[in-house]
Design an enzyme around this catalytic site. Structure first.
Site, PDB file in Angstrom:
ATOM      1  CD  GLU A 155      -3.619  -4.863   9.082  1.00 19.83           C
ATOM      2  OE1 GLU A 155      -3.662  -4.153  10.090  1.00 19.83           O
ATOM      3  OE2 GLU A 155      -3.081  -4.505   8.015  1.00 19.83           O
ATOM      4  CG  HIS A 173      -5.961   0.871   3.077  1.00 17.17           C
ATOM      5  ND1 HIS A 173      -6.884   1.887   3.123  1.00 17.17           N
ATOM      6  CD2 HIS A 173      -5.879   0.380   4.334  1.00 17.17           C
ATOM      7  CE1 HIS A 173      -7.329   2.022   4.364  1.00 17.17           C
ATOM      8  NE2 HIS A 173      -6.739   1.120   5.105  1.00 17.17           N
ATOM      9  CG  ASN A 220      -1.609   1.334   1.432  1.00 13.98           C
ATOM     10  OD1 ASN A 220      -1.288   2.078   2.359  1.00 13.98           O
ATOM     11  ND2 ASN A 220      -2.536   1.661   0.558  1.00 13.98           N
ATOM     12  CG  ASP A 268       0.596  -3.553   6.604  1.00 14.92           C
ATOM     13  OD1 ASP A 268       0.250  -3.741   7.787  1.00 14.92           O
ATOM     14  OD2 ASP A 268       0.756  -2.419   6.119  1.00 14.92           O
TER      15      ASP A 268
END
Length: 709
Positions: free
Chosen positions: A526, A487, A341, A483
């Site tokens: 996540e 997004h 991201n 992670d």
């Protein structure tokens, strides 16, 4: 500083005798007022500075009204805002000395001790600051009461007629004691430190259970905070300690440190480890805390600079290779945390180290090595380093560049407001949705030691996918933890999964003597606040999703294991009936909370292990869950408290060593029996609470006798 001995947070206070130069309040007893209540028996505190006075009080989670005032609440000695407003952590907040009804609103998200500091060095502009305290007091916080059956410590009897025939010899995996099934029942006494649990299995040799990601026991560690195996690499790129609380500095944990503790992890029953991102991080720091009270480095791994290089604070490629190979020898898989991201902030040492000096200003005030700059004087914090950035320079295109990221910089597209185009934590946002072909950023083209090469007809995602999967192809990394998944576009994660699968297959073909098995590449994501639901992420690369639901109920389940029954039924009935669905549940993490931190209760931590380690689906142990690792000072940034150093020094003997032994027994039992994580679930008794898990020929019975005492 004195600790207040009164237990009620609503009646805590302190009398402050102010210095003579603060004439308006000289010799006036002042009290910390919480929700308009002050303590009657005030304590006289010594000043912590020439005109600073501190009081520490216990606060539970909630919202409070805060003032400093004398008993009469007199004008001139009633300190607070002129109009009620929030009280942010870590910031000196100017007050009126005639606040009347004006008060600060303090929102507490994490229960604990809090320091309130009044600074009256300037009587015309007194300030109040609040920070979370770190020193332990006499107060022992207790969890809310939960109804639960009690156990008198005597033998318990359970009907097992539908599970095992008479004469079957059963063993309690926790204590090692055995007993035969007689009259369709089994009678045993739980071990004293088991918290009332029996882990029953047939007392016969069993073959080692084959690993699948369905029965994964994942141990998650912040590499920098776990174990320092090589102190010689602690200060790469001029990184330094701050000489104070070391909240956001690098602590020294590395690959060699992990390698040294692999046998410890194996004894815990761990069959996979998850390490934080290992790529080269930004070299310097930003200001941490609301008042820039500490230097905040990228010790955690989420502020990448060069995705093709290992950050030397963690070690080198040889140390990584050794760690992965030694983990594999012990049957432990390695999951690497990856970030698609965002990249890291530009820090001052980065500009010097990358030859981007034109992005700095006022350089005549900097030391020869910019990493050595330190704040000076009372009014300069660590965030004052920003005075040296030239945010108007057109040369910012020489950094990542506008084709690569969104950022509040000249010539760059501004971040948006949605999940995909927004900026997480103000970090530069990769344009992962872009279909535009890009070349390497200017700084990487000119970075002498990078392994980044220009790729033909490649998008931003294409580069990120290659950079991440090259580590798989070279070292045999078994999977990724993604992670900030929500997004980034789902199709980007699908592309990463496909490339990772190919890369691991190639590594296993080239290293037949090192591979553990032929399982394919694994990915867990996540997705913030995602719970027990199967959705489109599982069609876009994810084999599992981190489960935020379980932590919310973990305290109740720790207090009474029988209360977990509906959750056990739901998880086993949902996860274990669908071969393409799993979640990774946890009780602690680096972003949410540390379970042990709330109550500092070893017995409660053992009970938490009982309910958690017997959960269907995958489980994630956060380093120190098993050892009662405590909190550290956070400087007003709450998640820093839960990233303390692993408490190795406490584990030689005593209650923390016994706690580790308890988690070991549960972990080994879970690893030995795939039925625990991946089997069917059936309750067989209410009093005592007991259930059977079964997968194929593997079958276990768990008994909870009740709370003892």
């Amino acid at each position: 500083m004195f600790k207040l001995k009164t237990l009620s947070a609503m009646t805590l206070g302190a009398m402050l005798t102010l210095p003579a130069q603060a004439a308006s309040v000289a010799d006036t007893p002042l009290y910390l007022n919480i929700d308009q209540q002050a303590v009657n028996d005030a304590l006289r505190l010594q000043p912590s500075g020439s005109a600073q006075f501190k009081v520490t009080t216990r606060l539970e989670k909630g919202t409070y009204q805060i003032q400093i005032a004398d008993k009469a609440r007199s004008c001139g000695t009633t300190f607070g805002p002129e109009a009620s407003k929030p009280l942010p952590f870590g910031t000196p907040n100017t007050m009126s000395a005639c606040a009347k009804d004006g008060h600060f609103k303090l929102r507490v998200l994490l229960a604990g001790d809090y320091d309130f500091t009044l600074d009256n060095g300037n009587p015309q502009a007194p300030t109040l600051k609040v920070l979370r305290a770190t020193k332990k007091g006499a107060f022992k916080r207790q969890p809310p009461a939960v109804d639960c059956a009690s156990w008198d410590g005597k033998p318990v009897t359970v009907s097992v007629a539908k599970t095992w025939p008479n004469g079957t010899l059963l063993r309690d995996a926790y204590s090692g004691q055995t007993a035969k099934v007689v009259g369709g029942k089994i009678t045993m006494t739980p071990a004293p430190h088991s918290e009332g649990v029996l882990l029953l299995e047939e007392a016969k040799p069993t073959a080692k259970a084959a690993f699948t990601w369905d029965n994964a026991i994942v141990y998650f560690m912040l590499t920098d905070r776990f174990n320092n195996g090589d102190p010689s690499n602690d200060n790469s790129f001029g990184r330094q300690k701050d000489g104070k609380d070391e909240i956001g500095t690098w602590h020294g944990g590395d690959f060699k440190g992990i390698t040294q503790k692999l046998d410890y992890l194996k004894d815990l029953g761990i069959n996979a480890i998850w390490i934080t991102p290992m790529v080269e991080q930004t070299h310097g720091y930003i200001g941490g805390g609301a008042d820039s009270s500490f230097p905040f480095y990228a010790y955690h791994g989420y502020w990448a600079l060069d995705f093709t290089k290992i950050d030397p604070n963690y070690g080198d490629e040889a140390a990584l290779k050794t760690m992965v190979d030694e983990a594999h020898k012990r049957g432990i898989r390695v999951l690497l945390d990856v970030v698609m991201n965002h990249t890291g902030y530009a820090t001052l040492p980065d500009l010097q180290d990358l030859g981007l000096e034109s992005l700095a200003q006022n350089t005549q005030s900097l030391p020869a090595r910019w990493a050595d700059w330190r704040p000076k004087g009372k009014y300069e914090g660590w965030g004052s380093v920003s005075q040296f950035y030239n945010y108007q320079s057109p040369d910012w295109v020489k950094w990542w560049g506008p084709d690569w990221v969104r950022a509040e910089l000249p010539g760059y597209p501004a971040p948006g407001t949605g999940d995909i185009t927004g900026s997480v934590g103000g970090l530069p946002d990769f344009k992962t949705e872009s279909t535009q072909y890009v070349d390497l950023p200017y700084f990487l083209k000119h970075k002498a030691d990078t392994n980044a090469k220009s790729l033909p007809n490649a998008t931003v995602v294409d580069y990120l996918v290659k950079w991440h999967t090259d580590w798989v192809r070279k070292f045999g990394i078994d999977g990724f933890r993604g992670d900030t998944v929500k997004h980034v576009e789902p199709k980007a994660w699908a592309k990463l999964k496909a490339a990772g699968t190919t890369a691991l297959k190639e590594w296993k073909a080239a290293n037949p003597g090192k591979k553990i098995d032929d399982l394919p590449f694994f990915m867990v994501g996540e997705v913030w606040d995602h719970g027990m639901a199967k959705d489109f992420w599982f069609d876009n690369g994810m084999d599992s999703i981190i489960n935020f639901d379980y932590q919310r109920d973990a305290l109740e389940f720790a207090q009474c294991m029988s209360n977990v029954e509906p959750t056990y039924v739901k998880y086993a009935g949902t996860i274990n009936k669908d071969p393409n669905f799993n979640v990774l549940s946890y009780i602690s993490s680096h972003d949410t909370k540390l379970f042990f931190g709330d109550y500092q209760d070893v017995a409660l931590q053992r009970r938490a292990a009982n309910s958690f380690m017997l959960l269907p689906g995958g489980v994630q142990i956060y380093y120190g869950d098993e050892s009662g690792r405590g909190l550290m000072k956070d400087g007003g940034v709450f998640d820093q408290a839960i990233r303390s150093d692993m408490n190795w020094s406490e584990l030689a003997s005593g209650e923390k060593a016994e706690l580790v032994a308890h988690w070991q027994k549960l972990g080994q039992f879970r690893q030995a029996h795939p039925a625990v994580a991946a089997g069917s679930h059936k309750k067989v008794s209410d009093k005592p609470y007991a259930f059977v898990r079964q997968k194929g020929k593997d079958k276990v019975l768990v008994v909870f006798a009740g709370r003892q005492g």
